[in-house]
Scaffold this active site. Structure first.
Site, PDB file in Angstrom:
ATOM      1  N   THR A  95     -23.136 -28.571 -47.704  1.00 23.08           N
ATOM      2  CA  THR A  95     -21.837 -29.197 -47.226  1.00 23.08           C
ATOM      3  C   THR A  95     -21.020 -29.653 -48.693  1.00 23.08           C
ATOM      4  O   THR A  95     -19.611 -29.487 -48.482  1.00 23.08           O
ATOM      5  CB  THR A  95     -22.207 -30.552 -46.593  1.00 23.08           C
ATOM      6  OG1 THR A  95     -22.790 -30.086 -45.440  1.00 23.08           O
ATOM      7  CG2 THR A  95     -20.769 -31.087 -46.248  1.00 23.08           C
ATOM      8  N   SER A 131     -18.132 -23.956 -40.394  1.00 22.09           N
ATOM      9  CA  SER A 131     -19.097 -24.855 -40.685  1.00 22.09           C
ATOM     10  C   SER A 131     -19.481 -24.728 -41.980  1.00 22.09           C
ATOM     11  O   SER A 131     -19.824 -23.273 -42.356  1.00 22.09           O
ATOM     12  CB  SER A 131     -20.224 -24.907 -39.411  1.00 22.09           C
ATOM     13  OG  SER A 131     -21.139 -25.992 -40.016  1.00 22.09           O
ATOM     14  N   THR A 132     -20.178 -25.539 -42.817  1.00 19.89           N
ATOM     15  CA  THR A 132     -20.995 -25.252 -43.954  1.00 19.89           C
ATOM     16  C   THR A 132     -22.057 -24.226 -43.630  1.00 19.89           C
ATOM     17  O   THR A 132     -22.557 -23.160 -44.348  1.00 19.89           O
ATOM     18  CB  THR A 132     -21.536 -26.422 -44.519  1.00 19.89           C
ATOM     19  OG1 THR A 132     -20.619 -27.422 -44.873  1.00 19.89           O
ATOM     20  CG2 THR A 132     -22.479 -26.206 -45.797  1.00 19.89           C
ATOM     21  N   ASN A 133     -22.918 -24.519 -42.457  1.00 15.33           N
ATOM     22  CA  ASN A 133     -23.824 -23.856 -41.874  1.00 15.33           C
ATOM     23  C   ASN A 133     -23.695 -22.212 -41.655  1.00 15.33           C
ATOM     24  O   ASN A 133     -24.537 -21.560 -41.684  1.00 15.33           O
ATOM     25  CB  ASN A 133     -24.537 -24.484 -40.575  1.00 15.33           C
ATOM     26  CG  ASN A 133     -24.647 -25.920 -40.954  1.00 15.33           C
ATOM     27  OD1 ASN A 133     -24.764 -26.411 -42.272  1.00 15.33           O
ATOM     28  ND2 ASN A 133     -24.958 -26.690 -39.978  1.00 15.33           N
ATOM     29  N   SER A 309     -42.383 -12.438 -87.910  1.00 17.31           N
ATOM     30  CA  SER A 309     -42.916 -13.480 -88.272  1.00 17.31           C
ATOM     31  C   SER A 309     -42.333 -14.121 -89.457  1.00 17.31           C
ATOM     32  O   SER A 309     -41.624 -13.506 -90.306  1.00 17.31           O
ATOM     33  CB  SER A 309     -44.306 -13.266 -88.843  1.00 17.31           C
ATOM     34  OG  SER A 309     -44.946 -14.389 -89.506  1.00 17.31           O
ATOM     35  N   LYS A 315     -44.258  -7.691 -90.099  1.00 17.29           N
ATOM     36  CA  LYS A 315     -44.839  -7.947 -88.700  1.00 17.29           C
ATOM     37  C   LYS A 315     -44.008  -7.512 -87.698  1.00 17.29           C
ATOM     38  O   LYS A 315     -42.754  -7.881 -87.783  1.00 17.29           O
ATOM     39  CB  LYS A 315     -45.520  -9.471 -88.251  1.00 17.29           C
ATOM     40  CG  LYS A 315     -46.460  -9.671 -87.368  1.00 17.29           C
ATOM     41  CD  LYS A 315     -47.061 -10.837 -87.549  1.00 17.29           C
ATOM     42  CE  LYS A 315     -48.229 -10.850 -86.474  1.00 17.29           C
ATOM     43  NZ  LYS A 315     -47.575 -11.140 -84.757  1.00 17.29           N
TER      44      LYS A 315
END
Length: 454
Positions: A95, A131-133, A309, A315
């Site tokens: 929301t 709706s948010t949903n 390294s 390395k």
């Protein structure tokens, strides 16, 4: 400063801020976690608001001037996204972010109409018949479809680069390994080919899953029944939204199901986890094959991409494979999180949809970056043919085909008596069974041992 009020009271907001009182309250309630909504999710949400305004104008539910201003504001989403300030990890099933977007669009629309902020209403106009949903989940699905396609492109690129290496290394014979111990011979190219086929499955699975995620619940409003929205809006909104965002979506057969159940997100993320499993395996294999390189396997020459390294000169570490492995571990954790959150929805709504959508999108973007980095790295891998040959010649597993001639126990005894020396073991078998060393070696010719069925 301007004053805004709701039924809880009044707050003052800086004049240059386009968000409103709901966004302000959300930021006080849900402090920043450092997480940010995916840009494609924000875009998708703005396109939903644009589609709703377009349809509401067409159907006569909103003043055309206000609708046009809302539509114009939605087209400015790239600029307006900086005003979306609500944290992804906020309560209320989304929301807060829905209101944040409603307020920003409404206030910008008011400006475009040369009206005071507040003229265009966040709920009555921008959120009309929504709706948010239904908007949040739909925005999440649209964003995931777009991001999945980007991820699939990266998987294709990685697969093709590995297949190029498969051809390049196909004639290089080396020792295979099971449980990190010497096994029968294999072509280096065959190892790369197996990685490519694993990625081909990931590519296919992610392509197919779009069929299910494209079913959206927009028009279902609060719980999928379409309450608060007229029938002609509910029937048409998916078609308008499809045209607006140019993403192939379809109205879910059951809007109630599509509103409350998040299992499709769990399914999608399960496939992202499967991709992570393969990327982890490939990356770890590269580390092992390049390890040493002088004192261990050393069959791959890994690209030198950075100083390895701060204390050991020269390395070279497998930093990109390790980066990809770390990404994979993060996705593993996201998968557990999304599974739990999807299961914890109650009745008509899943209250954790913001978390589910956010971390699904985050996993996709992480994997997209991982595939891109690994592609560049593998492209520059070289084979150490001399080391591959040396290791193969020393492997006692070369004697495996001899069990069909002398029997398992006899070969094992020769290996033991020779103290795991291949040449000595062959000599012992030659003497015991009166077969020449040359004839025995023909039976274990690496040229034949790397072919299916020998």
């Amino acid at each position: 400063m301007r004053e805004e009020k709701d039924y809880l009271g009044k707050v003052e907001i800086e004049d240059d801020k386009l968000y409103g009182i709901s966004s302000y309250r959300a930021c006080k309630l849900f402090p920043e976690t450092g997480e940010k909504f995916d840009e494609r999710f924000i875009w998708a949400y703005f396109m939903i608001k644009k589609a709703a305004a377009t349809l509401n104008k067409e159907l006569g539910y909103i003043d055309s001037n206000i609708a046009d201003a809302i539509i114009s504001a939605c087209d400015e989403w790239k600029t307006l996204k900086d005003h979306i300030i609500v944290d992804p990890l906020s309560g209320g099933a989304g929301t807060s972010v829905n209101m944040n977007i409603n307020e920003v669009i409404a206030n910008r629309a008011s400006q475009l109409l040369n009206k005071e902020i507040g003229y265009v209403k966040p709920i009555e106009h921008v959120n009309l018949h929504q709706s948010t949903n239904d908007t949040f989940v739909t925005a999440g699905k649209i964003a995931i479809i777009v991001r999945l396609r980007e991820l699939i492109d990266q998987i294709i690129n990685l697969q093709e680069i590995i297949q190029t290496k498969e051809k390049e290394f196909y004639r290089i014979r080396k020792v295979g390994r099971t449980q990190l111990m010497d096994g029968p011979p294999i072509m280096l190219g065959q190892e790369f080919g197996a990685w490519a086929d694993a990625l081909a499955r990931d590519r296919w699975r992610l392509n197919k899953v779009e069929e299910r995620i494209r079913n959206v619940n927009i028009g279902g409003t609060a719980i999928g029944t379409g309450i608060g929205a007229p029938k002609n809006y509910v029937l048409k909104i998916v078609n308008v939204l499809r045209e607006t965002c140019n993403v192939k979506i379809a109205k879910a057969d059951n809007l109630i199901d599509a509103t409350q159940n998040m299992d499709v997100f769990s399914e999608i993320h399960g496939l992202l986890k499967a991709l992570s499993v393969n990327l982890y395996k490939i990356s770890n294999d590269i580390r092992l094959l390049g390890s040493g390189p002088n004192t261990s396997v050393g069959e791959l020459i890994l690209p030198k991409v950075q100083i390895g390294s701060s204390i050991m000169p020269g390395k070279n570490n497998p930093v990109v494979p390790e980066y990809v492995m770390q990404i994979s571990l993060v996705v593993f954790s996201h998968d557990s999180l999304i599974n739990h959150a999807s299961a914890l929805g109650n009745l008509e709504l899943n209250q954790f949809s913001p978390l589910i959508v956010h971390y699904a999108l985050k996993s996709i973007n992480l994997l997209k970056n991982a595939c891109h980095s690994l592609s560049k790295y593998i492209e520059n891998i070289k084979a150490n043919e001399e080391r591959c040959r040396e290791n193969l010649e020393k492997s006692i597993s070369n004697l495996t085909p001899l069990i069909n001639i002398f029997g398992y126990n006899e070969v094992a005894q020769a290996v033991k008596e020779s103290n795991y020396d291949v040449d000595k073991a062959i000599k012992l078998l030659s003497e015991k069974f009166s077969i020449s060393v040359e004839d025995i070696k023909k039976k274990i010719n690496p040229d034949n041992l790397t072919k299916l069925g020998f």
